[in-house]
Design an enzyme around this catalytic site. Structure first.
Site, PDB file in Angstrom:
ATOM      1  N   HIS A   1       6.054  10.721 -74.726  1.00  0.00           N
ATOM      2  CA  HIS A   1       4.978  10.396 -73.789  1.00  0.00           C
ATOM      3  C   HIS A   1       5.423   9.203 -72.950  1.00  0.00           C
ATOM      4  CE1 HIS A   1       1.461  12.245 -76.283  1.00  0.00           C
ATOM      5  NE2 HIS A   1       2.506  13.047 -76.230  1.00  0.00           N
TER       6      HIS A   1
ATOM      7  N   GLU B   1       3.967   6.463 -72.252  1.00  0.00           N
ATOM      8  CA  GLU B   1       3.708   5.158 -72.862  1.00  0.00           C
ATOM      9  C   GLU B   1       4.761   4.802 -73.907  1.00  0.00           C
ATOM     10  OE1 GLU B   1      -0.399   7.157 -72.252  1.00  0.00           O
ATOM     11  OE2 GLU B   1       1.652   7.790 -72.699  1.00  0.00           O
TER      12      GLU B   1
ATOM     13  N   CYS C   1      -3.269   8.478 -75.867  1.00  0.00           N
ATOM     14  CA  CYS C   1      -3.669   9.237 -77.048  1.00  0.00           C
ATOM     15  C   CYS C   1      -3.579   8.327 -78.274  1.00  0.00           C
ATOM     16  CB  CYS C   1      -2.757  10.447 -77.222  1.00  0.00           C
ATOM     17  SG  CYS C   1      -1.048  10.019 -77.676  1.00  0.00           S
TER      18      CYS C   1
ATOM     19  N   CYS D   1      -0.003   6.899 -78.896  1.00  0.00           N
ATOM     20  CA  CYS D   1       0.373   5.852 -77.945  1.00  0.00           C
ATOM     21  C   CYS D   1      -0.461   4.588 -78.144  1.00  0.00           C
ATOM     22  CB  CYS D   1       0.247   6.378 -76.524  1.00  0.00           C
ATOM     23  SG  CYS D   1       1.434   7.705 -76.171  1.00  0.00           S
TER      24      CYS D   1
END
Length: 164
Positions: free
Chosen positions: A56, A58, A86, A89
């Site tokens: 991801h 992040e 999410c 993260c």
């Protein structure tokens, strides 16, 4: 330039990263990290490219920032993300001791900063991340809506969720 203008300029960097993700066929989520006013990390989703469920924006930005400063504690840093992080993260933000998160669009399917869960608001955690939401939310949300609409129009299967 006031703090809002600075935050807006920094979010535009995350939006540019998200646009690059879309061009690469990735869900358009971007994240940047600034430390003491200097850009130290810039990333976008790369789950498909790397075939890595943890890739991801992040997480990739946190990894870059830690390498840039030579340590895992992201003190004096601010992350700007185009989408609400999410649970994975958000947990990484706590683990990295990030002081502040600014995100654009809320994620009603997987957001863990208040939408579905509130990982960053858990009182028992050993670190508190200050959260500001909704910065350029319409622009950030439109990137996602356009991406998924385009996929539907082309008959490609959707991942079903924003970035998780």
């Amino acid at each position: 330039m006031d703090g809002g203008d600075i935050d807006g300029e920094r979010m535009l960097q995350a939006i540019r990263a998200a646009s690059e993700a879309a061009e690469a066929g990735e869900v358009p989520v971007g994240a940047v990290i600034y430390r003491d006013g200097r850009l130290i990390a810039r990333a976008h989703n790369q789950r498909e490219t790397l075939q890595d469920p943890t890739a991801h924006a992040e997480i990739l930005a946190i990894t870059q920032a830690a390498a840039a400063i030579g340590g895992w504690r992201l003190e004096n840093c601010v992350m700007y993300a185009t989408l609400e992080p999410c649970a994975m993260c958000a947990g990484a933000l706590v683990a990295a001791r990030l002081p502040r998160l600014v995100y654009g669009a809320a994620d009603p399917k997987a957001g863990a900063c208040g939408s579905v869960l509130d990982v960053l608001g858990c009182e028992g955690l050993n670190h508190v991340v200050a959260v500001e939401s909704g910065l350029l939310a319409e622009v950030c949300g439109r990137l996602l809506r356009d991406f998924f609409q385009d996929r539907r129009n082309k008959g490609r299967p959707s991942t079903g969720a924003s970035h998780v």
